[in-house]
Design an enzyme around this catalytic site. Structure first.
Site, PDB file in Angstrom:
ATOM      1  N   ARG A 144      54.111  24.802  -7.915  1.00  0.00           N
ATOM      2  CA  ARG A 144      53.983  26.185  -8.379  1.00  0.00           C
ATOM      3  C   ARG A 144      54.521  27.142  -7.322  1.00  0.00           C
ATOM      4  O   ARG A 144      53.916  27.314  -6.266  1.00  0.00           O
ATOM      5  CB  ARG A 144      52.526  26.536  -8.693  1.00  0.00           C
ATOM      6  CG  ARG A 144      52.365  27.993  -9.137  1.00  0.00           C
ATOM      7  CD  ARG A 144      51.053  28.294  -9.843  1.00  0.00           C
ATOM      8  NE  ARG A 144      49.910  28.269  -8.966  1.00  0.00           N
ATOM      9  CZ  ARG A 144      48.685  28.691  -9.318  1.00  0.00           C
ATOM     10  NH1 ARG A 144      48.481  29.143 -10.558  1.00  0.00           N
ATOM     11  NH2 ARG A 144      47.680  28.617  -8.472  1.00  0.00           N
ATOM     12  N   ASP A 153      39.911  31.222  -5.159  1.00  0.00           N
ATOM     13  CA  ASP A 153      41.289  31.485  -4.757  1.00  0.00           C
ATOM     14  C   ASP A 153      41.608  32.933  -5.073  1.00  0.00           C
ATOM     15  O   ASP A 153      40.716  33.726  -5.391  1.00  0.00           O
ATOM     16  CB  ASP A 153      42.264  30.501  -5.408  1.00  0.00           C
ATOM     17  CG  ASP A 153      42.398  30.676  -6.914  1.00  0.00           C
ATOM     18  OD1 ASP A 153      41.803  31.620  -7.479  1.00  0.00           O
ATOM     19  OD2 ASP A 153      43.106  29.870  -7.539  1.00  0.00           O
TER      20      ASP A 153
END
Length: 533
Positions: free
Chosen positions: A167, A446
């Site tokens: 990613r 996160d």
């Protein structure tokens, strides 16, 4: 190690050149990256301007909706190009940053795929970004090893590791250490180009391929940009078009109304969509932040049982399967608690229920943040799948714009306000010290969950309906009080020495600025990046 400015063509590489970085930053790789930046930066800037213009409409009360001009795509009978063999079964995927030990542990985990993350779980210091590329080059080559000098433990790959998916960072972020024609390069292009240049042929020759997760898209035009970038990259290196395969995260509210169109734009390169539920909640707050009746309830009240979230999941599954694409479920952020079987079994029960709901909606797999959760999720999908996926299962969900926009139910509480403040401070502090994936209160936090936390506080302060369930208005004064009290609690929890050596005061100040500002900052990682080495 020396501070360097290395010029290649019109590209300047800034930053410290550590041992091994020369493997990544070759003249050929930098020239390839610069070529793609020059070709696609103008289109990217136009896409970001379009984002801003659409948000201005939403701020004036316009509702997101399906696009009338692309009705023919939604009604058309077309499918994607196909799904490679090593991406057919994705019932459990693990995610994590591109740190060396994490890469090895994730590839060795009992999962089908590992999403190596340059985005929400990585604080993108120069060292972390380029060392991450080194780590992935070694992982692809099968030579990656790590020796932990603290424990004496040695880490290496198993014979059949998980399938690697990378990613890159989102379109909105820059890489300030690489200047092309004097301006910072788009971080997404840097992450993609360096990985693709160094690893694509090795992966293809091994029977796999260069696989990517694409984050934070807001429209099919941004998907078209990725597709054009893929074509150009493959053409430059003489690699067959369609070799790249991508899974798109549907983690913004505008993108939920363009899922068919996103698949269509990427149809030769796409293999699926993913419910990026945490960023999606953040996007719901951000997109509708000023509209009447749109004040978001406490973060933990907005789960997948809410009608809008369940509808989003069902529409994604139906759209994907109609087009021959896989539908991936959301993240389980729970972390197993050591020496507490009762607490674990309670948490695992919630995870099983969540994954069963996703399986029933049509998802072909889901994410975990910790290897200890992989068997729990695997158990649900193993029991419910007769084959590698559910592509052959007919889905007849009917999902309207009203379903996607149904306001989540739940209170705004003082406990929710305090949790948001505490999590945001601790995450921002960790991020600014180079850690983008942070365990807090038995959850793996996160950037996405930190974004929810600070965006909720901003909205509660600025929206006329921002009141706690006890009737108190969420004012700047109340926020300041909670901020001070939570800072004292954090100091007690982490200890005076850790508190003094960290950047907690700086994190508090940044959070305060973000929450009281007249305009909601689009992404907290943009101003935080200026404070990152």
């Amino acid at each position: 190690m020396t501070e360097t400015v290395t010029t290649v063509g019109n590209a300047d590489i800034l930053g410290r050149l550590e041992p091994g970085f020369e493997r990544v930053l070759t003249e050929e790789a930098v020239a390839f990256t610069s070529r793609l930046v020059r070709q696609f930066r103008p289109t990217l800037q136009a896409c970001l301007s379009t984002r801003a213009a659409k948000q201005a409409l939403f701020d004036r009360g316009v509702r997101p909706d399906f696009l009338p001009d692309t009705q023919h795509i939604r009604d058309g009978r077309w499918t994607i190009r196909g799904v490679p063999a090593d991406l057919q079964d994705r019932r459990v995927e693990i995610t994590g940053p591109v740190e060396r030990k994490t890469v090895i542990n994730a590839l060795n985990a009992p999962v089908q795929c590992y999403m190596a993350d340059f985005e929400d779980s990585l604080a993108p210091t120069w060292q972390a970004v380029i060392q991450g590329q080194v780590n992935l080059m070694d992982a692809v080559a099968g030579t990656i090893e790590f020796h932990d000098t603290g424990t004496g433990k040695h880490y290496a790959l198993i014979d059949k590791p998980a399938t690697l998916i990378v990613r890159p960072r989102g379109w909105h972020l820059l890489e300030k250490h690489i200047l092309v024609d004097g301006a910072p390069a788009p971080a997404a292009i840097v992450d993609f180009a360096l990985y693709f240049f160094h690893n694509a042929r090795t992966l293809i020759n091994r029977g796999s391929g260069p696989y990517f997760y694409l984050p934070k898209l807001e429209s099919h035009l941004e998907a078209r940009l990725w597709n054009d970038l893929f074509i150009a990259a493959q053409d430059v290196l003489g690699i067959n078009r369609g070799s790249i395969k991508a899974t798109v995260l549907i983690e913004t509210l505008p993108a939920a109304f363009e899922m068919d169109e996103i698949l269509y734009e990427l149809r030769d390169h796409v293999v699926g969509l993913n419910c990026g539920r945490w960023d999606y909640i953040f996007s719901m707050i951000k997109t509708l932040k000023l509209q009447p009746g749109r004040v978001m309830a406490d973060r933990f009240a907005v789960d997948m049982t809410q009608h809008c979230m369940d509808s989003y999941s069902k529409l994604l599954c139906q759209t994907c399967h109609k087009r021959g694409a896989l539908a991936l479920g959301g993240m389980s952020p729970l972390i197993p608690v050591k020496n507490d079987p009762a607490a674990n079994e309670k948490a695992f029960g919630r995870v099983r229920a969540d994954k069963q709901r996703e399986l029933d909606n049509g998802h072909d797999g889901a994410w975990v943040a910790h290897p200890g959760l992989a068997p729990v999720v695997r158990e649900v999908f193993d029991a419910g799948l007769d084959s590698a996926n559910q592509l052959a299962r007919p889905l007849d969900w009917v999902v309207s714009a009203d379903d996607l926009l149904c306001q989540p139910e739940g209170p705004i509480t003082e406990a929710g306000l305090r949790n948001n403040v505490s999590v945001a401070i601790q995450y921002i502090e960790a991020w600014m010290t180079g850690r983008g994936c942070v365990p807090l209160y038995n959850l793996m936090e996160d950037a996405a969950t930190a974004e929810i936390s600070r965006a909720q506080v901003w909205q509660w302060i600025h929206h006329p309906e921002g009141r706690l369930d006890d009737g108190r208005e969420v004012t700047i004064e109340l926020f300041e009080q909670v901020l001070a009290e939570e800072m004292d609690i954090i100091r007690m929890e982490v200890g005076d020495e850790r508190f003094a050596s960290g950047r907690f005061s700086e994190a508090r100040d940044l959070l305060f600025q973000l929450c009281v500002a007249e305009e909601l900052e689009n992404f907290l990682t943009v101003p935080a990046y200026e404070r990152l080495a």
